[in-house]
Write an enzyme that holds these catalytic residues in place. Sequence first.
Site, PDB file in Angstrom:
ATOM      1  N   GLY A  45       0.807  -1.216   0.000  1.00  0.00           N
ATOM      2  CA  GLY A  45       0.000   0.000   0.000  1.00  0.00           C
ATOM      3  C   GLY A  45       0.838   1.262   0.000  1.00  0.00           C
ATOM      4  O   GLY A  45       0.528   2.234  -0.693  1.00  0.00           O
ATOM      5  N   CYS A  46       1.911   1.256   0.778  1.00  0.00           N
ATOM      6  CA  CYS A  46       2.764   2.450   0.851  1.00  0.00           C
ATOM      7  C   CYS A  46       3.505   2.679  -0.467  1.00  0.00           C
ATOM      8  O   CYS A  46       3.728   3.825  -0.860  1.00  0.00           O
ATOM      9  CB  CYS A  46       3.740   2.334   2.014  1.00  0.00           C
ATOM     10  SG  CYS A  46       2.897   2.366   3.620  1.00  0.00           S
ATOM     11  N   THR A  47       3.858   1.601  -1.146  1.00  0.00           N
ATOM     12  CA  THR A  47       4.493   1.733  -2.456  1.00  0.00           C
ATOM     13  C   THR A  47       3.510   2.347  -3.440  1.00  0.00           C
ATOM     14  O   THR A  47       3.848   3.291  -4.164  1.00  0.00           O
ATOM     15  CB  THR A  47       5.005   0.367  -2.955  1.00  0.00           C
ATOM     16  OG1 THR A  47       5.977  -0.116  -2.032  1.00  0.00           O
ATOM     17  CG2 THR A  47       5.603   0.473  -4.341  1.00  0.00           C
TER      18      THR A  47
END
Length: 162
Positions: A45-47
């Site tokens: 998700g952070c990517t």
Amino acid sequence: MPDLTKGDLAPDFTLPLDDGQIFHLAAARGRPVVLYFYPEDDSGGCTDENREFSDRAAAFAELGARLVGISPDTVQSHVKFRKKYNLVVPLASDPEHLAVEPYGLWKLKKLYGREFMGLIRTSFIIGADGRVARIIRATRILGHAQKVLEALEAHVAAAPAK
């Protein structure tokens, strides 16, 4: 510490960036600043979120805003993460929670019945006057960067002319 609300003076902080520079929020006064807080480098998700902000970095710049991603990861982790995905947004390292906690984002989270302390994914638009103009919680990761960009466009359009 109570949660920040629109109109509050944004808590000042100084953090190292992955490019070797130092980011000091107060030094950015006079132009809007967009801070997006994310939990960790190199997770799915952070990517996705960092890629979306990077894809829109030029649009944020066209609106005169300084864009900075912040997570509790180390500078070294940010350097590898940014290089691996060709990210263009500078990433600030906050392992001591110098920004995360004053912004009210280190909270109890629940995942699969497990409780733990963690960062609540949130973006802030700080006005040129140093006050919180918008707080955007990331209810969905995909599309969050666009939502923040649209909020910035509305903020800039509503700001008094210089």
